[in-house]
Design a protein around this motif. Structure first.
Motif, short mmCIF file in Angstrom:
data_model
loop_
_atom_site.label_atom_id
_atom_site.label_comp_id
_atom_site.label_asym_id
_atom_site.label_seq_id
_atom_site.Cartn_x
_atom_site.Cartn_y
_atom_site.Cartn_z
N ARG A 1 0.88 -1.12 -0.36
CA ARG A 1 -0.50 -0.03 -0.28
C ARG A 1 1.12 1.24 0.01
O ARG A 1 0.86 2.43 -0.78
CB ARG A 1 -1.01 -0.39 1.54
N MET A 2 1.77 1.20 0.96
CA MET A 2 2.86 2.45 0.94
C MET A 2 3.79 2.90 -0.42
O MET A 2 4.07 3.45 -0.74
CB MET A 2 4.01 2.30 1.92
N LEU A 3 4.23 1.29 -1.32
CA LEU A 3 4.38 2.18 -3.25
C LEU A 3 3.50 2.14 -3.89
O LEU A 3 4.08 3.15 -4.05
CB LEU A 3 4.86 -0.33 -3.49
N ALA A 4 2.41 1.54 -3.31
CA ALA A 4 1.43 2.33 -4.39
C ALA A 4 0.99 3.60 -3.87
O ALA A 4 0.78 5.33 -4.97
CB ALA A 4 0.33 1.52 -4.30
N ALA A 5 0.76 3.93 -2.50
CA ALA A 5 -0.04 5.32 -2.52
C ALA A 5 1.89 5.80 -2.81
O ALA A 5 1.21 7.42 -3.21
CB ALA A 5 -0.03 5.51 -0.85
N GLY A 6 2.52 5.68 -2.74
CA GLY A 6 3.85 5.87 -2.89
C GLY A 6 4.01 6.86 -4.44
O GLY A 6 4.29 7.80 -4.84
N THR A 7 4.00 6.20 -5.06
CA THR A 7 3.60 5.98 -6.98
C THR A 7 2.93 7.23 -7.30
O THR A 7 3.05 8.45 -7.74
CB THR A 7 3.76 5.08 -6.77
N ASP A 8 1.66 7.21 -6.47
CA ASP A 8 0.80 8.03 -7.08
C ASP A 8 1.12 9.70 -6.61
O ASP A 8 0.55 10.48 -6.91
CB ASP A 8 -0.45 7.27 -5.80
N ALA A 9 2.22 9.18 -5.51
CA ALA A 9 2.31 11.01 -4.20
C ALA A 9 3.24 11.81 -5.25
O ALA A 9 3.85 12.20 -5.06
CB ALA A 9 2.40 10.70 -3.19
N GLY A 10 4.09 10.35 -6.48
CA GLY A 10 4.94 11.54 -7.36
C GLY A 10 6.59 11.25 -6.77
O GLY A 10 7.27 11.38 -7.21
N LEU A 11 6.82 9.43 -5.98
CA LEU A 11 7.88 8.95 -5.46
C LEU A 11 8.14 8.25 -6.22
O LEU A 11 7.36 7.61 -7.15
CB LEU A 11 7.50 7.71 -3.97
N ALA A 12 9.54 7.60 -6.94
CA ALA A 12 9.86 6.17 -7.66
C ALA A 12 9.26 5.36 -7.36
O ALA A 12 8.85 4.64 -5.91
CB ALA A 12 11.08 6.83 -7.75
N GLY A 13 9.08 4.11 -7.98
CA GLY A 13 8.60 2.42 -8.04
C GLY A 13 9.02 1.78 -6.83
O GLY A 13 8.92 1.34 -6.08
N ASN A 14 10.46 2.30 -6.89
CA ASN A 14 11.35 1.52 -5.79
C ASN A 14 11.83 2.40 -4.92
O ASN A 14 12.66 2.08 -3.98
CB ASN A 14 13.01 1.24 -6.82
N ALA A 15 10.95 3.62 -4.50
CA ALA A 15 11.42 4.76 -3.40
C ALA A 15 11.55 3.35 -2.01
O ALA A 15 10.43 2.53 -1.97
CB ALA A 15 10.64 4.95 -3.45
N LYS A 16 12.09 3.66 -1.17
CA LYS A 16 12.39 3.12 0.38
C LYS A 16 11.46 3.81 1.23
O LYS A 16 10.44 4.70 0.87
CB LYS A 16 13.57 4.01 0.58
N VAL A 17 10.73 2.16 1.56
CA VAL A 17 9.85 2.74 2.81
C VAL A 17 9.80 1.53 3.88
O VAL A 17 11.36 0.89 4.24
CB VAL A 17 8.62 2.02 1.97
N ILE A 18 9.96 2.27 4.74
CA ILE A 18 9.32 1.36 6.55
C ILE A 18 8.45 0.92 6.69
O ILE A 18 7.50 1.53 6.55
CB ILE A 18 10.30 3.34 7.43
N VAL A 19 8.53 -0.64 6.68
CA VAL A 19 8.06 -1.13 7.88
C VAL A 19 7.81 -1.22 9.28
O VAL A 19 8.51 -1.93 10.06
CB VAL A 19 6.92 -2.24 6.79
N ALA A 20 6.50 -0.09 9.56
CA ALA A 20 6.50 -0.23 11.03
C ALA A 20 4.71 -0.59 11.75
O ALA A 20 4.45 0.21 10.62
CB ALA A 20 7.46 -0.13 11.68
N ASP A 21 4.59 -0.84 12.33
CA ASP A 21 2.97 -1.37 12.76
C ASP A 21 2.84 -0.81 14.22
O ASP A 21 1.39 -1.19 14.40
CB ASP A 21 2.68 -2.59 12.34
N SER A 22 3.20 0.03 14.32
CA SER A 22 3.31 0.32 16.09
C SER A 22 4.25 2.12 16.02
O SER A 22 5.06 1.42 15.67
CB SER A 22 3.18 -0.72 17.17
N ALA A 23 3.74 1.90 17.16
CA ALA A 23 4.98 3.76 18.22
C ALA A 23 5.42 3.18 18.48
O ALA A 23 6.83 3.43 17.63
CB ALA A 23 3.73 4.50 18.66
N GLU A 24 5.35 2.22 18.72
CA GLU A 24 7.09 1.36 19.40
C GLU A 24 7.95 1.38 17.98
O GLU A 24 8.89 0.97 18.40
CB GLU A 24 6.91 0.27 20.46
#
Ligand SMILES: NC(=O)c1ccc[n+]([C@@H]2O[C@H](COP(=O)([O-])OP(=O)(O)OC[C@H]3O[C@@H](n4cnc5c(N)ncnc54)[C@H](OP(=O)(O)O)[C@@H]3O)[C@@H](O)[C@H]2O)c1
Length: 369
Positions: A51-74
């Motif tokens: 979902r981040m890569l898809a949203a990032g592409t729509d927002a103008g980020l490169a298709g292979n842009a760095k993303v950080i996967v983490a699912d809690s504030a901690e």
């Protein structure tokens, strides 16, 4: 908790990076697109890489842009502590819980921005002021239509004048609704507003008051009108902090003004204070499917009425477009300034951090008497 493709060899240092927590959400997508268009190194942070890569592409980020996967504030705090991004924008909601965890991880030296507008979350972030000064970090809460749209007007009306006696702020956001589910972050904000009840300042003390008190019929400078009623909000705290008036109230158009519904708000709030019922309500409301609906009025309005003990009275407005777009504009503007090193150490609301004119830099227009 993993990291995908890095954009360059220096990426691990996080040098100059702006992390967007919740980059797949409505505010997060808007902020990502604005900052990417301004050439900042934007890194989405969230729980679904796809979902981040898809949203990032729509927002103008490169298709292979760095993303950080983490699912809690901690987990997000852990990643921040390791990689040291320059600014972290937190749009994941539940700010009373998530903001202190994520903001603390940004220190020392890194900066933090969120869109909280409830008393507990704003107070919690502002309580980190001394730590932030010590750490040389700028932490900003309320970076959206709420808090800035009213805070900026109060600041303008009080500029160069003695301490006023009474202040009232009114927030009337006009927001287009996207088709889809309402989302847990917004659902939690709505439920928490009901359970928090009302607040106001009396003789300089923050005291409980009735949610929906003091209903207003507002006529805007463009001739349109809307109703609002008393709420507890970050806007209330900021209006007091910037004016130091002993008597301060805040209303919001999000609070129902119909007499029957206003009468039901306090018992409903008490009911939703039961943790299991709160969870159920947030879950059900968050899953509610909503239809795409255009914004109800052309403009969103922040309003303030400031009165002095000698009877002097000044009134002012901040006019913005769609309230969500303005929120993304405020966050993006602020974040870019912090990334460039503009901003003083400490924990602040937006106008306190960077001045009332931040509201016009973000696209708003003052209408002052
Ligand atoms: N101050 C203001 O004027 C103002 C204006 C607008 C919004 N807000 C507030 O800003 C917040 C965001 O609003 P929104 O409309 O953008 O909400 P949204 O569309 O529901 O987005 C929330 C984002 O947070 C992510 N998220 C949620 N829980 C997470 C978790 N445990 N770990 C990692 N990521 C998580 C979601 O990711 P997934 O894709 O995984 O779900 C999504 O990207 C809300 O609290 C809202 O009330 C304030």
């Amino acid at each position: 908790m993993t990291e995908t493709s890095k954009t360059d060899a220096t990426a691990d240092k996080g040098n100059g990076e702006v992390w967007i927590v919740g980059a797949t959400g409505r505010v997060g997508r808007g902020v990502t697109a604005r900052l990417a268009a301004r050439g900042l190194t934007v890194v989405p942070v969230g729980r679904s890489r796809e979902r981040m890569l898809a949203a990032g592409t729509d927002a103008g980020l490169a298709g292979n842009a760095k993303v950080i996967v983490a699912d809690s504030a901690e987990q997000i705090a852990h990643e921040i502590a390791q990689k040291r991004p320059r600014v972290v924008v937190n749009t994941m909601g539940a700010f009373a819980a998530t903001a202190p965890v994520i903001a603390r991880a940004c220190m020392p030296g890194g900066h933090y921005v969120d869109q909280a507008n409830d008393v507990a979350a704003v107070q919690g972030l502002l309580a980190l002021h001394d730590e932030a000064v010590e750490a040389g970090s700028t932490l900003v809460t309320g970076a959206g239509f709420g808090v800035l749209a009213t805070e900026a007007v109060v600041a303008k009306l009080c500029e160069g004048r003695p301490t006023p006696h009474r202040v009232r702020v009114d927030a009337v956001a006009s927001v287009a609704i996207e088709a889809g589910v309402l989302g847990a972050a917004l659902a939690a904000s709505i439920v928490d507003a009901l359970t928090a009840g009302g607040r106001r300042y009396e003789n300089g003390q923050l005291i409980a008051s009735r949610l929906g008190a003091d209903p207003q019929q507002l006529i805007f400078p463009d001739g349109e009108s809307a109703k609002s009623a008393g709420a507890s909000s970050g806007e209330l705290l900021a209006a007091y902090a910037v004016s130091r008036a002993p008597f301060v109230t805040a209303t919001s158009a999000l609070v129902p003004t119909a007499p029957l519904i206003r009468a039901l708000l306090p018992p409903l709030g008490r009911l939703l204070s039961v943790p299991a019922l709160r969870r159920l309500a947030v879950d059900r409301l968050g899953r509610t499917t909503v239809k795409a609906t255009p914004r109800p009025r052309k403009h969103s309005w922040g309003h303030a009425v400031v009165e002095w003990a000698d009877g002097t009275r000044h009134e002012g407005w901040l006019r913005a477009g769609d309230g969500m777009d303005f929120t993304a504009d405020v966050t993006a503007t602020l974040t870019e300034l912090l990334a460039r090193g503009v901003g003083k150490p400490g924990a602040w609301t937006p106008a306190a951090a960077l001045g009332a004119d931040l509201a016009t830099t973000a696209g708003g227009t003052f209408v002052l008497d």
